[in-house]
Design a protein around this motif. Structure first.
Motif, PDB file in Angstrom:
ATOM      1  N   VAL B  13       0.873  -1.181   0.000  1.00  0.00           N
ATOM      2  CA  VAL B  13       0.000   0.000   0.000  1.00  0.00           C
ATOM      3  C   VAL B  13       0.902   1.220   0.000  1.00  0.00           C
ATOM      4  O   VAL B  13       1.872   1.274   0.751  1.00  0.00           O
ATOM      5  CB  VAL B  13      -0.913   0.025   1.244  1.00  0.00           C
ATOM      6  CG1 VAL B  13      -1.889   1.183   1.172  1.00  0.00           C
ATOM      7  CG2 VAL B  13      -1.653  -1.296   1.387  1.00  0.00           C
ATOM      8  N   LYS B  14       0.587   2.166  -0.848  1.00  0.00           N
ATOM      9  CA  LYS B  14       1.461   3.334  -0.964  1.00  0.00           C
ATOM     10  C   LYS B  14       0.668   4.631  -0.997  1.00  0.00           C
ATOM     11  O   LYS B  14      -0.525   4.641  -1.284  1.00  0.00           O
ATOM     12  CB  LYS B  14       2.304   3.228  -2.245  1.00  0.00           C
ATOM     13  CG  LYS B  14       3.333   2.108  -2.186  1.00  0.00           C
ATOM     14  CD  LYS B  14       4.295   2.217  -3.339  1.00  0.00           C
ATOM     15  CE  LYS B  14       5.053   3.527  -3.279  1.00  0.00           C
ATOM     16  NZ  LYS B  14       5.719   3.808  -4.555  1.00  0.00           N
ATOM     17  N   LEU B  15       1.386   5.697  -0.721  1.00  0.00           N
ATOM     18  CA  LEU B  15       0.808   7.051  -0.772  1.00  0.00           C
ATOM     19  C   LEU B  15       1.331   7.771  -1.998  1.00  0.00           C
ATOM     20  O   LEU B  15       2.510   7.652  -2.327  1.00  0.00           O
ATOM     21  CB  LEU B  15       1.297   7.864   0.423  1.00  0.00           C
ATOM     22  CG  LEU B  15       0.597   7.753   1.758  1.00  0.00           C
ATOM     23  CD1 LEU B  15       1.186   8.825   2.679  1.00  0.00           C
ATOM     24  CD2 LEU B  15      -0.902   7.950   1.614  1.00  0.00           C
ATOM     25  N   TYR B  16       0.467   8.551  -2.630  1.00  0.00           N
ATOM     26  CA  TYR B  16       0.898   9.372  -3.762  1.00  0.00           C
ATOM     27  C   TYR B  16       0.407  10.797  -3.537  1.00  0.00           C
ATOM     28  O   TYR B  16      -0.780  11.006  -3.272  1.00  0.00           O
ATOM     29  CB  TYR B  16       0.341   8.822  -5.080  1.00  0.00           C
ATOM     30  CG  TYR B  16       0.911   7.470  -5.419  1.00  0.00           C
ATOM     31  CD1 TYR B  16       2.056   7.359  -6.190  1.00  0.00           C
ATOM     32  CD2 TYR B  16       0.320   6.306  -4.915  1.00  0.00           C
ATOM     33  CE1 TYR B  16       2.600   6.122  -6.491  1.00  0.00           C
ATOM     34  CE2 TYR B  16       0.863   5.058  -5.205  1.00  0.00           C
ATOM     35  CZ  TYR B  16       2.004   4.978  -5.992  1.00  0.00           C
ATOM     36  OH  TYR B  16       2.541   3.747  -6.267  1.00  0.00           O
ATOM     37  N   LYS B  36      -8.233  10.085 -10.500  1.00  0.00           N
ATOM     38  CA  LYS B  36      -7.656   8.884 -11.115  1.00  0.00           C
ATOM     39  C   LYS B  36      -6.710   9.242 -12.262  1.00  0.00           C
ATOM     40  O   LYS B  36      -5.692   8.587 -12.463  1.00  0.00           O
ATOM     41  CB  LYS B  36      -8.781   7.963 -11.642  1.00  0.00           C
ATOM     42  CG  LYS B  36      -9.486   7.201 -10.551  1.00  0.00           C
ATOM     43  CD  LYS B  36     -10.737   6.499 -11.050  1.00  0.00           C
ATOM     44  CE  LYS B  36     -10.436   5.258 -11.857  1.00  0.00           C
ATOM     45  NZ  LYS B  36     -11.685   4.497 -12.165  1.00  0.00           N
ATOM     46  N   LYS B  37      -7.093  10.278 -12.997  1.00  0.00           N
ATOM     47  CA  LYS B  37      -6.297  10.690 -14.152  1.00  0.00           C
ATOM     48  C   LYS B  37      -4.902  11.145 -13.697  1.00  0.00           C
ATOM     49  O   LYS B  37      -3.892  10.733 -14.271  1.00  0.00           O
ATOM     50  CB  LYS B  37      -7.027  11.847 -14.851  1.00  0.00           C
ATOM     51  CG  LYS B  37      -6.745  11.998 -16.314  1.00  0.00           C
ATOM     52  CD  LYS B  37      -7.843  12.877 -16.921  1.00  0.00           C
ATOM     53  CE  LYS B  37      -7.371  13.736 -18.054  1.00  0.00           C
ATOM     54  NZ  LYS B  37      -8.413  14.707 -18.438  1.00  0.00           N
ATOM     55  N   VAL B  38      -4.869  11.980 -12.663  1.00  0.00           N
ATOM     56  CA  VAL B  38      -3.583  12.469 -12.170  1.00  0.00           C
ATOM     57  C   VAL B  38      -2.791  11.315 -11.559  1.00  0.00           C
ATOM     58  O   VAL B  38      -1.580  11.172 -11.784  1.00  0.00           O
ATOM     59  CB  VAL B  38      -3.799  13.574 -11.119  1.00  0.00           C
ATOM     60  CG1 VAL B  38      -2.460  14.041 -10.563  1.00  0.00           C
ATOM     61  CG2 VAL B  38      -4.546  14.739 -11.747  1.00  0.00           C
ATOM     62  N   LEU B  43       1.450   6.144 -11.812  1.00  0.00           N
ATOM     63  CA  LEU B  43       1.402   4.679 -11.841  1.00  0.00           C
ATOM     64  C   LEU B  43       1.804   4.148 -13.210  1.00  0.00           C
ATOM     65  O   LEU B  43       1.280   3.157 -13.690  1.00  0.00           O
ATOM     66  CB  LEU B  43      -0.010   4.189 -11.474  1.00  0.00           C
ATOM     67  CG  LEU B  43      -0.527   4.613 -10.097  1.00  0.00           C
ATOM     68  CD1 LEU B  43      -2.012   4.277  -9.951  1.00  0.00           C
ATOM     69  CD2 LEU B  43       0.278   3.933  -8.997  1.00  0.00           C
ATOM     70  N   ARG B  44       2.688   4.833 -13.831  1.00  0.00           N
ATOM     71  CA  ARG B  44       3.170   4.461 -15.162  1.00  0.00           C
ATOM     72  C   ARG B  44       2.007   4.195 -16.122  1.00  0.00           C
ATOM     73  O   ARG B  44       2.002   3.197 -16.841  1.00  0.00           O
ATOM     74  CB  ARG B  44       4.086   3.237 -15.049  1.00  0.00           C
ATOM     75  CG  ARG B  44       5.426   3.604 -14.387  1.00  0.00           C
ATOM     76  CD  ARG B  44       6.225   2.369 -14.039  1.00  0.00           C
ATOM     77  NE  ARG B  44       5.560   1.622 -12.989  1.00  0.00           N
ATOM     78  CZ  ARG B  44       5.792   0.349 -12.721  1.00  0.00           C
ATOM     79  NH1 ARG B  44       6.648  -0.313 -13.445  1.00  0.00           N
ATOM     80  NH2 ARG B  44       5.168  -0.250 -11.734  1.00  0.00           N
ATOM     81  N   GLY B  45       0.996   5.046 -16.035  1.00  0.00           N
ATOM     82  CA  GLY B  45      -0.118   4.958 -16.976  1.00  0.00           C
ATOM     83  C   GLY B  45      -1.193   3.962 -16.602  1.00  0.00           C
ATOM     84  O   GLY B  45      -2.233   3.926 -17.238  1.00  0.00           O
ATOM     85  N   GLN B  46      -0.939   3.148 -15.580  1.00  0.00           N
ATOM     86  CA  GLN B  46      -1.985   2.199 -15.173  1.00  0.00           C
ATOM     87  C   GLN B  46      -3.165   2.973 -14.598  1.00  0.00           C
ATOM     88  O   GLN B  46      -2.998   3.916 -13.833  1.00  0.00           O
ATOM     89  CB  GLN B  46      -1.454   1.247 -14.097  1.00  0.00           C
ATOM     90  CG  GLN B  46      -0.523   0.190 -14.611  1.00  0.00           C
ATOM     91  CD  GLN B  46      -0.164  -0.776 -13.482  1.00  0.00           C
ATOM     92  OE1 GLN B  46      -0.753  -1.813 -13.313  1.00  0.00           O
ATOM     93  NE2 GLN B  46       0.815  -0.373 -12.692  1.00  0.00           N
TER      94      GLN B  46
END
Lengths: 528, 528
Positions: B13-16, B36-38, B43-46
């Motif tokens: 689990v990570k924070l962005y 989600k877009k940002v 997330l390398r486009g995922q």
């Protein structure tokens, strides 16, 4: 991920025939893992995921069936999910397509094995008691009702209505609702919010932002839907508060997003939603067209249903009126297409002027105009011919409302085409969605100046394209891809604050238009 | 999917950190889609998936935080899931690692941002009242208790125990259990079945097949765990009924699966589980070693806990015994390592013979042997020195049980190495897991003929490798990949029906062995 176009890969939920050797001391793989391993061979190596709650039923049935039978796989965008297992091949594997309308819900049951529609049904939206129009419901959502919020109630009601439909569709096909393995929901953005129990507060407040445009598919049990607990629920994405999943369905089912030449899609309800584009680009906008076009304002207005006056003509010389009702039933009211025909007829017979105002002195109006409390009214059907024994009339106020609606409609179409630099004459097709598209006479709408003055062949009715789009999602993998692509591709123009729209609106409040050159085919009755 | 080895991609689990422009009329993307877009850019486009129940809380917090803050992303194997949003950067983001033992649960709270272990705790398994051994619980699972099944109760109890640990760990760190964002569970296959509420019936019946080896990760709310509702729950996969996730944890945490040279991992509880292999191959087996090695059979036996005799020596000449207890507390019983030391000492002092039978005439036994009801017994600690005021004794029956256990243990090790064509001397390391590995003196185990006669440096204690493996899963992406790889890579040999094992077992029921050449370092007291 590019889906191959193999026909057998199309449905959202599929069956796979499984045959394995039973476990032994030399081969002690767990039941579920054994099944997944074999199944993975059918899924081009993809490893299916099994939701926690499905482990026990799937593994148990697999074992009791002697380690062979039929695996039920949901082809969700994130990857395949193994959700059930049958010892015997089922005759049908069904999904439900749903047009989640503000007033009515229409649904169909689709056989996911054959792609056939097995049954259709419709039901009134159970939310109606909390407000007939969507704005009233948005306000109701924020209220408290005992321990519940209005949103809780609206959500419950719409789920109840869906359940009613599911029971009716399933029972009619000899199934139970918990055998429905997929649900695709197509509706306007607000209805989608109610369905998902999302706060609609910001939908109707500038800058009109949804909580979510593209919800990820989830399972029926997550929302408490009484379908198969692992039924996949797919909600059509929205582009904005006023451009919902029902429109995406329209784009998908009309094929607008695949056309080489530029086309237009018009969906008219309380709002008019319009998309212009082709396979390269799509521009959309929406505007309040007024409920007149849905038969929602005229006092005798009604939805397109048996007994509704669907079409009528007025002889320009004699003023004699002829009408036809849906189903040939005794007249009960007028639906949107009937109002358009009627007002166009009144104009052509000069019973109303270019402003849409009654001309009581006109001979063709003789014996047809009543002075009501607040305005004049035209008697469409005398009392003795109607079902309820009261005359069906169209008042000045009704006509005024229609004039605003038709002006809005034309202004929307003119604004959007102008903004993308396309002339009406460049449009190869104009798809007209919904009941409006099904019943409307484009010719009469042109007379009113509501639709552009184009050859009638340009206008193509789509029927319930919201439902048709949902059906496609259930059975067509490429439609599912297009659905996501379209969501990302559409550029949305907000008309609520558009200056050009407001200017065009003023010019459009005449029949057919202040600029008569725009409607060469329509007789001009002004003071030119 | 190959994970990059970037340190910041390691935790489950990570924070962005997110910073976006607020919506406007010209940019009407929905709140969740905006986020989600940002996030997708991080997330390398995922495209992250948002579970239905998380849409509202995530979107609402994002909006109220002014469209910026910190997104919480679960890196599940199927792709990233966006599950929460914080306006402010939290000091900690925690996950819980759990060793789900039959008798005890041990857990740690791990900071997913730093990788640090913040706290540890242990609790008795709440299922104990339904059976101390796992077989009794499997049988209990099939019973009815009022409206519930035994399985329901066993499942509830283990969830209660986990909740007790979660509360203790969280409170000790100033958190609440619902702030725990991940749980990794490592336990034997039966405990994993109880945890997942899966039918354990076939686990103990030939051919010993689990319902599931590798459950897909799910969220805490799906199981009714009182953690963060979207906390990801990762259950370590099993290889078979007798080779559980705790062993996979052992492989991962010892690094057996990455060794160039062949090594061995031994985990001893009621069963002995053994893995031999290296980075290219892994072979595993398990066999009933008997609870003697856990201190479960000897009447004075106990688990390795304060007051347990952990080590002892007997002077071969005088027969004088010296012992040491865990924590230096007054003696309360003998744990597994104590029993091994003791029996080895009895053998070296010739108080027992090579069959493990008491030799009452031996001078060193003088004053130490009691005739009990059913057998002779050796007084380890006289009554006056013990906590309970009763002597701590080891009976002939206890020794017989240990003899069977040690014979089983050695036979397992000999069989598996023989089956893969590896000699004991080829083993670079022998990792010894668990309390057994922590407390045992390999030298005394060699004297007994329980472990092969190898240099002591070969033996490496691992401590609680079940817990250590679970901790790695929380913070190390490569460990998560290895966990799945190992599950697929291990070849499991079923010993319950293995002929070679049965033959070896007979030869191993002597101290150290009938073939003394196998144990050159051990004095031989037989009739050679």
């Amino acid at each position: 991920m590019v889906q191959t176009k193999r026909i057998d890969m199309q449905s959202l939920v599929k069956l796979y025939h499984i045959e394995t050797r039973p476990p032994s001391l030399g081969d002690n793989t767990g039941d579920l893992d054994r099944l997944k391993k074999v199944l993975s061979g059918h899924l081009r190596g993809q490893n299916p995921v099994v939701p926690l709650q499905r482990i026990a039923p799937v593994a148990e049935t697999f074992r009791h069936a002697g380690f062979k039978g039929y695996a039920v796989v949901v082809h969700a965008p994130g990857g395949p999910q193994l959700v059930d297992f049958f010892a015997q091949a089922p005759e049908m594997l069904v999904g439900m397509a749903l047009d989640l309308g503000t007033t009515h819900l229409e649904a169909s049951l689709v056989d996911l094995l054959s792609g056939k529609v097995l049954a259709r049904a419709a039901v009134e939206n159970g939310q109606l008691e909390f407000g007939t129009d969507i704005l009233a419901r948005i306000h109701f959502a924020a209220t408290k009702v005992g321990k519940q919020t209005g949103l809780d109630l609206l959500h419950e009601r719409v789920l109840d209505s869906i359940h009613t439909l599911a029971v009716e569709l399933a029972e009619g096909t000899g199934l139970k609702p918990n055998q429905i393995m997929a649900l695709c929901v197509s509706g306007n953005t607000t209805m989608a919010h109610f369905f998902l129990k999302q706060n609609p507060y910001y939908l109707c407040r500038e800058p009109y932002i949804p909580v979510v445009n593209t919800p990820d598919p989830f399972s029926a049990s997550e929302l408490g839907l009484d379908l198969h607990p692992a039924a996949i629920v797919w909600v059509m994405p929205s582009i904005g508060s006023y451009f919902g999943g029902d429109l995406i369905s329209g784009i998908i089912s009309s094929g607008l997003d695949q056309q080489e030449e530029t086309c237009m899609l018009i969906d008219v309800g309380t709002n008019a939603e319009v998309v212009v584009g082709n396979r390269d680009w799509l521009i959309a906008c929406a505007g309040a067209a007024g409920p007149a076009l849905e038969g929602g304002v005229a006092r005798m207005g009604m939805r397109a249903a048996p007994g509704a006056i669907e079409h009528c003509t007025i002889d320009p010389e004699s003023g004699r009126i002829e009408y036809q009702t849906i189903g040939g039933a005794p007249a009960r009211g007028i639906c949107g297409s009937g109002v358009i025909d009627l007002v166009a007829g009144l104009y052509l017979a000069r019973i109303i002027d270019i402003r849409g105002k009654f001309r009581p002195s006109q001979p063709q109006a003789e014996g047809r105009l009543l002075q009501q409390e607040d305005s004049l009214a035209y008697v469409v059907v005398p009392a003795e011919e109607t079902e309820l024994g009261e005359p069906i009339v169209l008042s000045q106020l009704d006509i005024d409302a229609l004039m605003r609606s038709k002006a809005a409609m034309y202004s929307i179409l003119a604004t959007i085409t102008n903004q993308v630099g396309v002339s009406f004459h460049d449009l190869r097709q104009i798809y007209v969605a919904g009941a409006f598209g099904k019943h409307i006479s484009p010719r009469q709408a042109i007379v009113l100046g509501m639709l552009p003055d184009l050859p009638l062949a340009v206008y193509t009715p789509l029927g319930n394209s919201s439902l048709a789009g949902a059906e496609l999602i259930l059975t067509d993998a490429s439609a599912r891809e297009r659905c996501r692509d379209v969501g990302a591709k559409v550029t949305y123009i907000e008309l609520n604050v558009n200056q050009e729209f407001m200017i065009r609106f003023s010019g459009s409040r005449f029949i057919p238009h202040t600029d008569h050159a725009l409607f060469p085919s329509v007789p001009f009755h002004g003071k030119s």
